[in-house]
Scaffold this motif. Structure first.
Motif, PDB file in Angstrom:
ATOM      1  N   ILE A  81       0.828  -1.200   0.000  1.00 55.90           N
ATOM      2  CA  ILE A  81       0.000   0.000   0.000  1.00 55.90           C
ATOM      3  C   ILE A  81       0.874   1.266   0.000  1.00 55.90           C
ATOM      4  CG2 ILE A  81      -2.197  -0.932   0.857  1.00 55.90           C
ATOM      5  CD1 ILE A  81       0.259   0.685   3.249  1.00 55.90           C
ATOM      6  N   CYS A  83       3.393   2.556   1.815  1.00 58.36           N
ATOM      7  CA  CYS A  83       3.658   3.397   2.987  1.00 58.36           C
ATOM      8  C   CYS A  83       5.139   3.753   3.105  1.00 58.36           C
ATOM      9  CB  CYS A  83       3.171   2.725   4.265  1.00 58.36           C
ATOM     10  SG  CYS A  83       4.085   1.238   4.721  1.00 58.36           S
ATOM     11  N   LEU A  84       5.989   2.949   2.484  1.00 58.18           N
ATOM     12  CA  LEU A  84       7.443   3.187   2.484  1.00 58.18           C
ATOM     13  C   LEU A  84       8.079   3.041   3.872  1.00 58.18           C
ATOM     14  CD1 LEU A  84       7.666   6.206  -0.024  1.00 58.18           C
ATOM     15  CD2 LEU A  84       7.476   3.764  -0.521  1.00 58.18           C
ATOM     16  N   SER A  85       7.373   2.381   4.775  1.00 57.00           N
ATOM     17  CA  SER A  85       7.988   2.070   6.080  1.00 57.00           C
ATOM     18  C   SER A  85       9.276   1.299   5.853  1.00 57.00           C
ATOM     19  CB  SER A  85       7.051   1.196   6.925  1.00 57.00           C
ATOM     20  OG  SER A  85       5.836   1.833   7.164  1.00 57.00           O
ATOM     21  N   TYR A  97      12.511   4.244  -3.522  1.00 49.83           N
ATOM     22  CA  TYR A  97      11.188   4.673  -3.974  1.00 49.83           C
ATOM     23  C   TYR A  97      11.373   5.747  -5.033  1.00 49.83           C
ATOM     24  CZ  TYR A  97      11.783   8.941  -1.189  1.00 49.83           C
ATOM     25  OH  TYR A  97      12.246  10.124  -0.686  1.00 49.83           O
ATOM     26  N   ARG A  99       8.850   8.817  -7.200  1.00 51.70           N
ATOM     27  CA  ARG A  99       7.540   9.466  -7.282  1.00 51.70           C
ATOM     28  C   ARG A  99       6.662   8.929  -8.419  1.00 51.70           C
ATOM     29  NH1 ARG A  99       6.722  14.851  -7.859  1.00 51.70           N
ATOM     30  NH2 ARG A  99       8.268  15.344  -6.268  1.00 51.70           N
TER      31      ARG A  99
ATOM     32  N   THR B  93      -0.692   7.003   3.094  1.00 50.33           N
ATOM     33  CA  THR B  93      -0.013   5.921   3.816  1.00 50.33           C
ATOM     34  C   THR B  93       1.456   6.229   4.075  1.00 50.33           C
ATOM     35  OG1 THR B  93       0.532   4.856   1.712  1.00 50.33           O
ATOM     36  CG2 THR B  93      -1.507   4.153   2.794  1.00 50.33           C
ATOM     37  N   GLN B  94       1.962   7.303   3.465  1.00 52.13           N
ATOM     38  CA  GLN B  94       3.410   7.520   3.491  1.00 52.13           C
ATOM     39  C   GLN B  94       3.906   8.155   4.791  1.00 52.13           C
ATOM     40  OE1 GLN B  94       1.361   8.620   1.055  1.00 52.13           O
ATOM     41  NE2 GLN B  94       1.872   7.153  -0.554  1.00 52.13           N
ATOM     42  N   LEU B 246      -7.125  -0.215  -1.090  1.00 50.09           N
ATOM     43  CA  LEU B 246      -6.213   0.845  -0.667  1.00 50.09           C
ATOM     44  C   LEU B 246      -4.848   0.720  -1.352  1.00 50.09           C
ATOM     45  CD1 LEU B 246      -5.620   3.203   1.374  1.00 50.09           C
ATOM     46  CD2 LEU B 246      -4.624   1.440   2.849  1.00 50.09           C
ATOM     47  N   LYS B 247      -4.386   1.822  -1.907  1.00 48.60           N
ATOM     48  CA  LYS B 247      -3.043   1.905  -2.461  1.00 48.60           C
ATOM     49  C   LYS B 247      -2.392   3.203  -1.958  1.00 48.60           C
ATOM     50  CE  LYS B 247      -1.484  -0.729  -5.073  1.00 48.60           C
ATOM     51  NZ  LYS B 247      -0.700  -1.940  -4.724  1.00 48.60           N
ATOM     52  N   GLY B 248      -1.148   3.381  -2.323  1.00 45.27           N
ATOM     53  CA  GLY B 248      -0.439   4.568  -1.857  1.00 45.27           C
ATOM     54  C   GLY B 248      -0.957   5.873  -2.435  1.00 45.27           C
ATOM     55  N   ASP B 249      -1.776   5.777  -3.466  1.00 48.74           N
ATOM     56  CA  ASP B 249      -2.308   7.003  -4.073  1.00 48.74           C
ATOM     57  C   ASP B 249      -3.833   7.050  -4.090  1.00 48.74           C
ATOM     58  OD1 ASP B 249      -2.692   5.021  -5.891  1.00 48.74           O
ATOM     59  OD2 ASP B 249      -1.710   6.022  -7.581  1.00 48.74           O
ATOM     60  N   ASP B 255       0.641  15.761  -5.405  1.00 54.43           N
ATOM     61  CA  ASP B 255       2.022  15.436  -5.729  1.00 54.43           C
ATOM     62  C   ASP B 255       2.514  14.319  -4.799  1.00 54.43           C
ATOM     63  OD1 ASP B 255       4.792  15.338  -6.040  1.00 54.43           O
ATOM     64  OD2 ASP B 255       4.946  17.476  -6.467  1.00 54.43           O
ATOM     65  N   LEU B 256       2.461  13.106  -5.298  1.00 60.67           N
ATOM     66  CA  LEU B 256       2.832  11.941  -4.488  1.00 60.67           C
ATOM     67  C   LEU B 256       4.274  12.026  -3.982  1.00 60.67           C
ATOM     68  CD1 LEU B 256       2.071   9.011  -3.524  1.00 60.67           C
ATOM     69  CD2 LEU B 256       3.086   8.210  -5.674  1.00 60.67           C
ATOM     70  N   GLY B 257       5.156  12.549  -4.814  1.00 67.13           N
ATOM     71  CA  GLY B 257       6.577  12.594  -4.450  1.00 67.13           C
ATOM     72  C   GLY B 257       6.832  13.371  -3.173  1.00 67.13           C
ATOM     73  N   ILE B 258       6.062  14.439  -2.986  1.00 62.87           N
ATOM     74  CA  ILE B 258       6.228  15.242  -1.763  1.00 62.87           C
ATOM     75  C   ILE B 258       5.888  14.404  -0.530  1.00 62.87           C
ATOM     76  CG2 ILE B 258       5.216  17.173  -0.464  1.00 62.87           C
ATOM     77  CD1 ILE B 258       5.102  18.730  -3.090  1.00 62.87           C
ATOM     78  N   GLN B 260       5.979  11.178  -0.311  1.00 62.59           N
ATOM     79  CA  GLN B 260       6.986  10.116  -0.158  1.00 62.59           C
ATOM     80  C   GLN B 260       8.253  10.658   0.508  1.00 62.59           C
ATOM     81  OE1 GLN B 260       7.201   8.972  -4.315  1.00 62.59           O
ATOM     82  NE2 GLN B 260       6.131   7.054  -3.891  1.00 62.59           N
ATOM     83  N   ASP B 261       8.703  11.815   0.045  1.00 63.00           N
ATOM     84  CA  ASP B 261       9.939  12.382   0.619  1.00 63.00           C
ATOM     85  C   ASP B 261       9.769  12.691   2.108  1.00 63.00           C
ATOM     86  OD1 ASP B 261      11.107  12.235  -1.846  1.00 63.00           O
ATOM     87  OD2 ASP B 261      10.876  14.350  -2.338  1.00 63.00           O
ATOM     88  N   VAL B 264       9.342   9.286   4.162  1.00 63.23           N
ATOM     89  CA  VAL B 264      10.570   8.505   4.331  1.00 63.23           C
ATOM     90  C   VAL B 264      11.512   9.193   5.323  1.00 63.23           C
ATOM     91  CG1 VAL B 264      12.684   7.762   3.149  1.00 63.23           C
ATOM     92  CG2 VAL B 264      10.450   7.288   2.136  1.00 63.23           C
ATOM     93  N   GLY B 334       1.286   2.498   7.777  1.00 60.18           N
ATOM     94  CA  GLY B 334       2.451   3.353   7.616  1.00 60.18           C
ATOM     95  C   GLY B 334       2.805   4.166   8.839  1.00 60.18           C
TER      96      GLY B 334
END
Lengths: 126, 721
Positions: A81, A83-85, A97, A99, B93-94, B246-249, B255-258, B260-261, B264, B334
C-alpha cells in the motif's frame, strides 16, 4: 540464498549496472530508478545494494514483503500500500522509492547488472 | 456465537445506492447524511466556501453540526448529530499518523460541542468509500447498524436485535459478518460502543481495525465527552464501512513525491532515534509515567500530588514486559511510530468476562495515570484489566479515572460515606472497589449509577441534593472536582504552570490537554515570563494543534519523535522541521500552498466557530473558563505541607510576602489569592490575543478578519458584545 555481492575495489563507477537495472525494470536509463547505487567513496566507489537481510519484512503492515524460495526478499506489489515504512527502516538504504510509482523497489538478485559489469565488481552468489 | 442467526435476525430498513465517485486531492466533496429516525439516507455536496474555510475533519464536523442543530438542541434530542470526518490528509499511507478521524456531537457532559480524535480505519475508509464525512441524525426505534459498502456504493440501515453490545465482542462479530472471506477483514472497520455508554455519560466510541498478524480486531477510542452515550441514545449499535483497494495514491494527492519524501524522512528518524528518545515503538506512551512523576506532574490521589515513589511500578519498563510487540503496531497503515501497544492473552479476574483470556489495546499514559496513579493505584495488571473493561463497555478511561479519583477523595474526606456507596470502600488504592465501581457504572447499578454521570454531576449532587456539609467541606467539594465545562481533567498537573492552567481551561471543549501542553516550556524552561508571552503561547499552540484535527493527522509524530538537530533550533518545542513537513503534506495532498500563518488562520476559523457554538449552547463565556482551584494551586493544608518549601519560597521570594509566624492555613489562603488573581490576568491577556472581548466573546472584527463573519455567527455574538 541468492544475493548480489560486490567488490568495491574493482568498481570504476562507470554506472553501467545502474543503467542496466533501471532499463530492465523501468524501461528508462535513470539511476534514481536503479536498485543498485554507486556513489563516490573515500578510496573506492561505494556500492549500495540489498543484502537480503530481511529486516524490512516485519515492518510491512500488509505483509507484502517476504522471502522467496531462493532466499531473496521480494515485494508483492499487489499487496503493497506504498507506505514506504520499509524504505525508512532499511538500515542499509537499499530499499528505494520513486515518485512515479507508489510501491518501493529493491534488488531481487536477478543478475542483469552483474552480467554487464565490465570489471567483475558485482556478481551473483547462490 | 451464531453469527448467521444474528445476521438472519436483521431486518432491512433502508437500502441506498450511490455513485462511488472519485477522490480528488484528498477530498470527495460529499457528505453522507443518515437519519435513523425515518431511515433516510442522502448526500450533501460540500460547498466550495465551506471547504475553503473549514478544511475538513473537525472543521467539517463543527460546521455541519452547527448548521444541523439549533440553540435548543440537547445531547439527547432527536436533532443532535454525530459527525465523523477524517480530513484531506487522512488516508495517505506515506507519513506516520495519517489515519485519524474526528468525531463531534453535542456532549452529555458539557452540553456543548465536543470533539474527540481516534485512530482505526473508519475515517479513511469512509472517505475512500466516497464521503468526506458522515452525519448521523435522529433516533432509531430499535437497535440498528449502518453499513457502508465502499466498493458497491450502497448504504444500508438494518435492525440488529441479537448482537451483544460490548465492543470486544461486537466489533469482532460484525467484522466476521461483513467479511465475505478471511482477507476481507482488513477492509472492514466498525464503530461501536458498549454497555457503559447506555448507563453513563462517559460513553465513548471504539473504532476498529483488523490486525492480520494477530488475527484479531483491534480497537481505538474516540474517548472524550460522552459521544458513545449519544450514539446509544440514537440506538445505533454500530457503523460498518468496507473498502477494498487501498493503495499509496488512493487519496489521489496533488504530488505523491512530496508525501513520499516527507514520509521517508520521518520513518528514518523513527528508525534511528526512537530507541534513544521515547521508545514509542517498544512501550507506546507509557514512557511518560515516570517522567511526569519525576517533574511532579503525575496526578496522584485526585491531583493532590504530582509524583509517587511507586510510579516505576506502572512505568514503561513494566509495560514493555507486558506488551507483545510487532513491528507494525500502528493504528493506520504506515505509522511507524507504532504506539498502539497490545497485551495478549490477558486473563480477566473480575466482571462478566472473568476467566476469559483477552487482547487489550493499551494502556496508554492517560489510562495509566487516570485509572492508576490518580486513584492512588500502582498495580499494572489492575490498570490493564480496567483498560479492557472501559474499552469493551465503551467508557472513557480518562473520565472514569478522574471521576473515580474524585469520589475516592470525597470518600476519604468523609463527604461520601459507605452508606452512599452501598458498601464500596472507595479509598485511594483500593483496586477491588475501583473495579467494582467500573462494573456498576457500566451497568447503571448502585453508586456507579451516580458516579457515571460525571464529576460535575457528583459535585452538584453532593452540594445540592445530599447536603449537610460545613463550609470547609463544601469548598473542598468544589475545589477538588477536577472538571472544566463538565469534562473531567486529563492527566497532567498544572499547579505550577500558569500557561498550562490556561491550556486546560481556556479551551473550547473542556479540560483536555490536546489543545496545548505547555508545562515544560513554561515551568522549566521559563520561556514565557509575562502574561503576554503566555497568551501568545495560548494563541499559537491551541491553533497549531487544532490543525491536526482539520486534516486528519495524529499529533504524536509531531513531537514524540524529533529530528536529530532539533535541540539546536530556535525554539525546540516547535519542532520546526516537522511543521514544515506538515505544510508540505498539505500542499502535496491538496495542491494548495500555505505558510504557517495560513495554517494558523485555518484553525482559527474552526476555533472561533466552536467558541461561538458554545455561546449558542448557553456557555462559552469567562465564567465557563474557570478551573477548579486544585488545578491551579494547593487546595488543602495537606497539599501545601507536602511541598512546603516550594510554596513558602514562592510566597517570600517571588511575591515578597512576610510569612513569619503564619499558619499553613493562612499561607494557603495567601497563596490562593495570588494564584486566582494570576489566572484572571491570564484570561485577560489570552482573550485579548485571541481577538475576543474580556468575556471570551469573539469580536466581530475577528470574524471579519478570518473571513467567517457569517450572519448565523454574528447573530450569536452581537448581543453579547
Amino acid at each position: 540464498m541468492r544475493i548480489l555481492k560486490y567488490d568495491e575495489t574493482k568498481c570504476t563507477a562507470c554506472g553501467i549496472c545502474e543503467s542496466a537495472c533501471s532499463e530492465a525494470f523501468f524501461k528508462v536509463d535513470d539511476r534514481n530508478k536503479s536498485v543498485i547505487r554507486i556513489e563516490e567513496g573515500e578510496s573506492n566507489p561505494k556500492i549500495t545494494v540489498c543484502n537480503q537481510c530481511g529486516g524490512c519484512i516485519s515492518v510491512c503492515p500488509t505483509s507484502a514483503i517476504s522471502r522467496n524460495k531462493n532466499g531473496v526478499v521480494v515485494i508483492d506489489k499487489k499487496a503493497c500500500i506504498g507506505c514506504l515504512s520499509c524504505v525508512g527502516f532499511c538500515d542499509y538504504f537499499a530499499m528505494h522509492y520513486h515518485r512515479d510509482q507508489t510501491e518501493p523497489f529493491k534488488c531481487i538478485a536477478c543478475g542483469i547488472c552483474s552480467s554487464k559489469c565490465p570489471t567483475g565488481a558485482i556478481w551473483i552468489e547462490k | 456465537m451464531d453469527i448467521k442467526k444474528m445476521k438472519d435476525a436483521h431486518k432491512n430498513l433502508c437500502a441506498y445506492n450511490y455513485e462511488l465517485g472519485k477522490i480528488d486531492k484528498g477530498y470527495t466533496d460529499r457528505i453522507l447524511h443518515v437519519d435513523v429516525s425515518d431511515n433516510q439516507v442522502s448526500e450533501i455536496q460540500v460547498d466550495p466556501e465551506v471547504k475553503d474555510k473549514f478544511v475538513g475533519g473537525r472543521g467539517y464536523g463543527m460546521y455541519y453540526l452547527f448548521q444541523g442543530t439549533d440553540k435548543n438542541t440537547k445531547w439527547n434530542t432527536e436533532d443532535n448529530e454525530i459527525v465523523i470526518s477524517a480530513g484531506p490528509i487522512a488516508g495517505i499511507t506515506q507519513y506516520p499518523g495519517a489515519g485519524k478521524s474526528y468525531v463531534v456531537t453535542i456532549s452529555p457532559l458539557t452540553h456543548a460541542p465536543i470533539d474527540s480524535n481516534v485512530g482505526g480505519y473508519f475515517g479513511p475508509y469512509l472517505k475512500f468509500a466516497g464521503f468526506d464525512a458522515l452525519k448521523l441524525k435522529g433516533k432509531a426505534s430499535e437497535d440498528v447498524v449502518v453499513f457502508i459498502d465502499g466498493n458497491k456504493g450502497t448504504v444500508s440501515i438494518d435492525t440488529a436485535p441479537k448482537e451483544p453490545l460490548d465492543s470486544h465482542i461486537l466489533a469482532e462479530i460484525l467484522t466476521d459478518m461483513y467479511a465475505l472471506e478471511e482477507r476481507d477483514k482488513e477492509f472492514i472497520s466498525v464503530v461501536s460502543t458498549g454497555t457503559g455508554a447506555e448507563n453513563s455519560k462517559w460513553g465513548m466510541l471504539n473504532f476498529s481495525f483488523y490486525d492480520p498478524r494477530r488475527g484479531k480486531v483491534r480497537l481505538k477510542q474516540a474517548g472524550r465527552g460522552g459521544i458513545g452515550t449519544v450514539f446509544r441514545d440514537k440506538r445505533i449499535k454500530a457503523l460498518i464501512v468496507k473498502y477494498e483497494g487501498l493503495k499509496g495514491d488512493t487519496n489521489n494527492p496533488h504530488d505523491l513525491g512530496i508525501l513520499q519524501d516527507a514520509g521517508v524522512k520521518v520513518h528514518r528518524e523513527i528508525n534511528q532515534f526512537d530507541d534513544v528518545q521515547n521508545q514509542m515503538r517498544k512501550g507506546g506512551t507509557s514512557y511518560l509515567t515516570e517522567i511526569m512523576s519525576e517533574f511532579d506532574l503525575l496526578p496522584v490521589n485526585n491531583f493532590k500530588y504530582g509524583g509517587h515513589e511507586d510510579a516505576h511500578k506502572i512505568g514503561q519498563e513494566v509495560y514493555k514486559g507486558k506488551f507483545e510487540l510487532s513491528d507494525c503496531d500502528g493504528c493506520w497503515f504506515g505509522c511507524t511510530l507504532a504506539c498502539a501497544k497490545v497485551v495478549e492473552g490477558f486473563e480477566l479476574t473480575t466482571g462478566p468476562y472473568k476467566g476469559q483470556k483477552v487482547i487489550v489495546d493499551g494502556p496508554e499514559y492517560e489510562t495509566i495515570a487516570g485509572v492508576g496513579s490518580c486513584c492512588g493505584i500502582f498495580d499494572p495488571d489492575y490498570i490493564i484489566e480496567n483498560n479492557f473493561y472501559c474499552d469493551t463497555y465503551g467508557i472513557d478511561t480518562i473520565s472514569f479515572g478522574t471521576g473515580t479519583a474524585y469520589v475516592m477523595d470525597m470518600y476519604e474526606e468523609g463527604i461520601i460515606t459507605k452508606e452512599m456507596t452501598g458498601g464500596l470502600e472507595l479509598t485511594f488504592g483500593n483496586t477491588d472497589a475501583a473495579m467494582e465501581l467500573l462494573h456498576q457504572v457500566a451497568h447503571g447499578e448502585g453508586f456507579g449509577k451516580i458516579a457515571g454521570l460525571g464529576v460535575r454531576y457528583v459535585k452538584n449532587w453532593l452540594l445540592n441534593e445530599v447536603g449537610g456539609y460545613d463550609e470547609e467541606q463544601r469548598q473542598l467539594i468544589v475545589d477538588a472536582a477536577m472538571e472544566c465545562k463538565g469534562l473531567e481533567y486529563s492527566l497532567y498537573m498544572s499547579k505550577e504552570s500558569i500557561a498550562q492552567q490556561g491550556g486546560y481551561n481556556l479551551t473550547n471543549k473542556g479540560a483536555q490537554h490536546d489543545e496545548a501542553w505547555l508545562i515544560f516550556d513554561d515551568m522549566i524552561h521559563k520561556l514565557w515570563p509575562t502574561f503576554e508571552d503566555k497568551a501568545e503561547a495560548l494563541y499559537f499552540f491551541p491553533l497549531f494543534r487544532t490543525w491536526f484535527s482539520l486534516v486528519g493527522l495524529c499529533k504524536l509524530p509531531w513531537n514524540d519523535i524529533k529530528p536529530e538537530d532539533n535541540a539546536e533550533t530556535e525554539q525546540p518545542s516547535l519542532i520546526i522541521e516537522h511543521i514544515n513537513n506538515y505544510l508540505e503534506l498539505f500542499y502535496g495532498v491538496t495542491g494548495k500552498k500555505i505558510d504557517l500563518d495560513q495554517m494558523i488562520e485555518q484553525s482559527a476559523r474552526v476555533y472561533n466557530l466552536q467558541r461561538i457554538f458554545n455561546f449558542r449552547c448557553g456557555f462559552g463565556s469567562r465564567e465557563h473558563d474557570q478551573p477548579p482551584y486544585r488545578a491551579i494551586g494547593p487546595a488543602t493544608v495537606e497539599e501545601y505541607e507536602s511541598r512546603v518549601e516550594r510554596y513558602d519560597n514562592q510566597l517570600t521570594d517571588e511575591h515578597g510576602k512576610d510569612i513569619e509566624g503564619l499558619s499553613t492555613k493562612e499561607k494557603l489562603e495567601m497563596m490562593r489569592e495570588i494564584r486566582e488573581s494570576n489566572y484572571q490576568k491570564l484570561c485577560d491577556a489570552v482573550y485579548e490575543r485571541r481577538g475576543w472581548n474580556n468575556n471570551a466573546v469573539p469580536k466581530i472584527e475577528t470574524l471579519e478578519k478570518l473571513g467567517i463573519a457569517y450572519p448565523e455567527l454574528i447573530e450569536v455574538v452581537k448581543p453579547l458584545l
